[in-house]
Design an enzyme around this catalytic site. Structure first.
Site, PDB file in Angstrom:
ATOM      1  N   CYS A 138      -0.584  -7.816  -1.335  1.00  0.00           N
ATOM      2  CA  CYS A 138      -0.568  -6.712  -0.366  1.00  0.00           C
ATOM      3  C   CYS A 138       0.614  -6.809   0.596  1.00  0.00           C
ATOM      4  O   CYS A 138       1.163  -5.790   1.017  1.00  0.00           O
ATOM      5  CB  CYS A 138      -1.830  -6.741   0.479  1.00  0.00           C
ATOM      6  SG  CYS A 138      -3.350  -6.486  -0.415  1.00  0.00           S
ATOM      7  N   ASP A 163      -2.851   5.403  -2.523  1.00  0.00           N
ATOM      8  CA  ASP A 163      -2.205   4.206  -1.995  1.00  0.00           C
ATOM      9  C   ASP A 163      -1.566   3.503  -3.183  1.00  0.00           C
ATOM     10  O   ASP A 163      -2.187   3.378  -4.256  1.00  0.00           O
ATOM     11  CB  ASP A 163      -3.226   3.273  -1.332  1.00  0.00           C
ATOM     12  CG  ASP A 163      -3.522   3.658   0.118  1.00  0.00           C
ATOM     13  OD1 ASP A 163      -3.183   4.785   0.527  1.00  0.00           O
ATOM     14  OD2 ASP A 163      -4.117   2.819   0.834  1.00  0.00           O
ATOM     15  N   ASP A 205       0.823  -1.214   0.000  1.00  0.00           N
ATOM     16  CA  ASP A 205       0.000   0.000   0.000  1.00  0.00           C
ATOM     17  C   ASP A 205       0.855   1.261   0.000  1.00  0.00           C
ATOM     18  O   ASP A 205       0.409   2.306  -0.462  1.00  0.00           O
ATOM     19  CB  ASP A 205      -0.901   0.045   1.251  1.00  0.00           C
ATOM     20  CG  ASP A 205      -1.796  -1.168   1.357  1.00  0.00           C
ATOM     21  OD1 ASP A 205      -1.928  -1.904   0.368  1.00  0.00           O
ATOM     22  OD2 ASP A 205      -2.356  -1.387   2.453  1.00  0.00           O
ATOM     23  N   HIS A 258      -7.748  -0.249  -3.369  1.00  0.00           N
ATOM     24  CA  HIS A 258      -6.705  -1.181  -3.808  1.00  0.00           C
ATOM     25  C   HIS A 258      -7.210  -2.056  -4.962  1.00  0.00           C
ATOM     26  O   HIS A 258      -8.170  -2.790  -4.829  1.00  0.00           O
ATOM     27  CB  HIS A 258      -6.160  -2.021  -2.656  1.00  0.00           C
ATOM     28  CG  HIS A 258      -5.674  -1.147  -1.527  1.00  0.00           C
ATOM     29  ND1 HIS A 258      -5.501  -1.611  -0.249  1.00  0.00           N
ATOM     30  CD2 HIS A 258      -5.314   0.172  -1.511  1.00  0.00           C
ATOM     31  CE1 HIS A 258      -5.061  -0.607   0.510  1.00  0.00           C
ATOM     32  NE2 HIS A 258      -4.957   0.482  -0.231  1.00  0.00           N
ATOM     33  N   ASP A 284      -5.792  -4.554  -6.368  1.00  0.00           N
ATOM     34  CA  ASP A 284      -5.211  -5.888  -6.514  1.00  0.00           C
ATOM     35  C   ASP A 284      -6.122  -7.038  -6.081  1.00  0.00           C
ATOM     36  O   ASP A 284      -5.648  -8.149  -5.816  1.00  0.00           O
ATOM     37  CB  ASP A 284      -3.811  -5.979  -5.868  1.00  0.00           C
ATOM     38  CG  ASP A 284      -3.713  -5.376  -4.493  1.00  0.00           C
ATOM     39  OD1 ASP A 284      -4.720  -4.844  -3.998  1.00  0.00           O
ATOM     40  OD2 ASP A 284      -2.613  -5.440  -3.904  1.00  0.00           O
TER      41      ASP A 284
HETATM   42  N1  NVA Z   1     -10.482  -3.662  -0.976  1.00  0.00           N
HETATM   43  C1  NVA Z   1     -10.445  -4.714  -1.949  1.00  0.00           C
HETATM   44  C2  NVA Z   1      -9.034  -5.137  -2.292  1.00  0.00           C
HETATM   45  C3  NVA Z   1      -8.261  -5.787  -1.219  1.00  0.00           C
HETATM   46  C4  NVA Z   1      -6.869  -6.191  -1.630  1.00  0.00           C
HETATM   47  C5  NVA Z   1     -11.264  -5.891  -1.506  1.00  0.00           C
HETATM   48  O1  NVA Z   1     -11.590  -5.975  -0.312  1.00  0.00           O
HETATM   49  O2  NVA Z   1     -11.611  -6.721  -2.318  1.00  0.00           O
END
Ligand code: NVA
Length: 354
Positions: free
Chosen positions: A342, A186, A104, A235, A237
């Site tokens: 992560c 991030d 992050d 995020h 990913d």
């Molecule tokens: N916030 C997203 C990505 C987590 C890596 C989720 O909860 O799917």
């Protein structure tokens, strides 16, 4: 360690052979304390009450998470990959969150490591406190540029007047939990595809943050923004996963082939929606994320990827692409906020020709 043994920092993508990596640490992690509207925007509803000042994660979660991270570090080292670990920090004492989620806060783009200008107040000192030792060691590589985040002097305005429109579609379509009064992103809102980074606007990444990142990347690199349909975005990913050059898996609940094809770097790629809905689970609790963490894997190379050992459905599904899943436990790290992607930052990948 003599500087001659340091690998030269260079990483341009998410899939080329990994040579050096940071693996996080879970000890003393605390629930991040942020304004309620941010918690409501980004965290699973049933756990909102945990996000208070000085609220620890359960002890068993942290102990097991550290054992999982140590095992990951060992497996990578045995594979010949150089592993760096952050310093121990008492996150309770400093009102912080964790050193388990380095992705992050740091991103390697070419020969440059960029520190994220975090939105979250609980994360502002994270890189200083836990990663200064690593950055100092890496800085002896004369080829490397490290761009530290700007320091805010005075009052941070990022949460002022939130909920008001931020001035047009440059930010995406939702009233995000931060405003656009100063740069914020991030690093985990971005993925590298050679000279192109693809990112998302989110509840922690604003338009000024994207402009700031564009100014920080080395010459010749560009940053493009993917259309993502997720009001809880934070995020990227667990939304897109480039598994190897020419092959990307995506979360069809959040983005689409149409949106991905708008990025010319992907025009001739195979784009595969993940066809299953990952199963929900209660234990250990997913305090901070969705179950789409199954996509949050770490590629060791274009044929070897580290997958959580319980995510068997995902692991078996990626075999059809010629990828060998390496199954390792990480469910207690999941409880703190993320999976293998992560919990790591790649520092060196063999990215020739990206
Ligand atoms: N916030 C997203 C990505 C987590 C890596 C989720 O909860 O799917």
């Amino acid at each position: 360690m003599p500087s001659t043994s340091l690998p030269t920092i260079q990483a341009d993508d998410e899939w080329s052979q990994l040579r050096a990596v940071i693996v996080g640490r879970a000890a003393n992690s605390c629930f991040p304390s942020e304004p309620l509207h941010m918690i409501q925007a980004t965290m699973p509803e049933q756990y909102h009450g945990h996000f208070q000042p000085n609220s620890h994660f359960p002890k068993y979660v942290l102990q097991k998470a550290d054992a999982e991270l140590d095992q990951l570090a060992n497996v990578l080292q045995q594979d010949g990959i150089k592993v760096y670990r952050p310093d121990d920090v008492d996150w309770y004492a400093v009102g912080g969150y964790t050193a388990a989620m380095p992705r992050d806060g740091l991103i390697t783009v070419g020969n440059t490591i960029i520190e994220a200008p975090f939105s979250w107040r609980s994360r502002k000192r994270e890189i200083d406190l836990a990663y200064s030792g690593i950055l100092t060691e890496l800085a002896s590589d004369g080829h490397l540029t490290i761009v530290r985040a700007p320091k805010i002097v005075g009052t941070d305005t990022i949460y002022d007047d939130v909920g008001k429109p931020q001035g047009g579609l440059v930010d995406g379509k939702y009233p995000w939990a931060v405003n656009n009064s100063r740069p914020a992103f991030d690093a985990a809102d971005f993925m590298r595809f050679g000279k192109v980074l693809i990112g998302q606007y989110s509840n922690v990444t604003n338009a000024k943050g994207v402009e700031y990142l564009r100014a920080c990347v080395p010459d010749g690199y560009t940053v493009e923004m993917l259309e993502v349909d997720d009001p809880h975005a934070m995020h990227i990913d667990a939304t897109i996963l480039p598994l190897k050059r020419g092959l990307l898996v995506y979360n069809p609940l959040r983005t689409s082939e149409t949106a991905l094809r708008r990025h010319s770097v992907l025009h001739d790629w195979e784009l595969h929606p993940y066809p299953f809905v990952p199963k929900k689970r209660d234990s250990p609790p997913l305090f901070m994320t969705s179950e789409w963490l199954c996509m949050n894997v770490l590629s060791i190379s274009e044929t070897k990827v580290v997958v959580e050992e319980k995510d068997v459905e995902f692991a078996e599904w990626i075999r059809q692409f010629g990828i060998e899943p390496i199954l390792l436990p990480l469910q207690h790290v999941h409880s703190i906020g993320g999976s293998f992607h992560c919990a790591t930052v790649d520092l060196v990948r063999d990215c020739g020709g990206s």
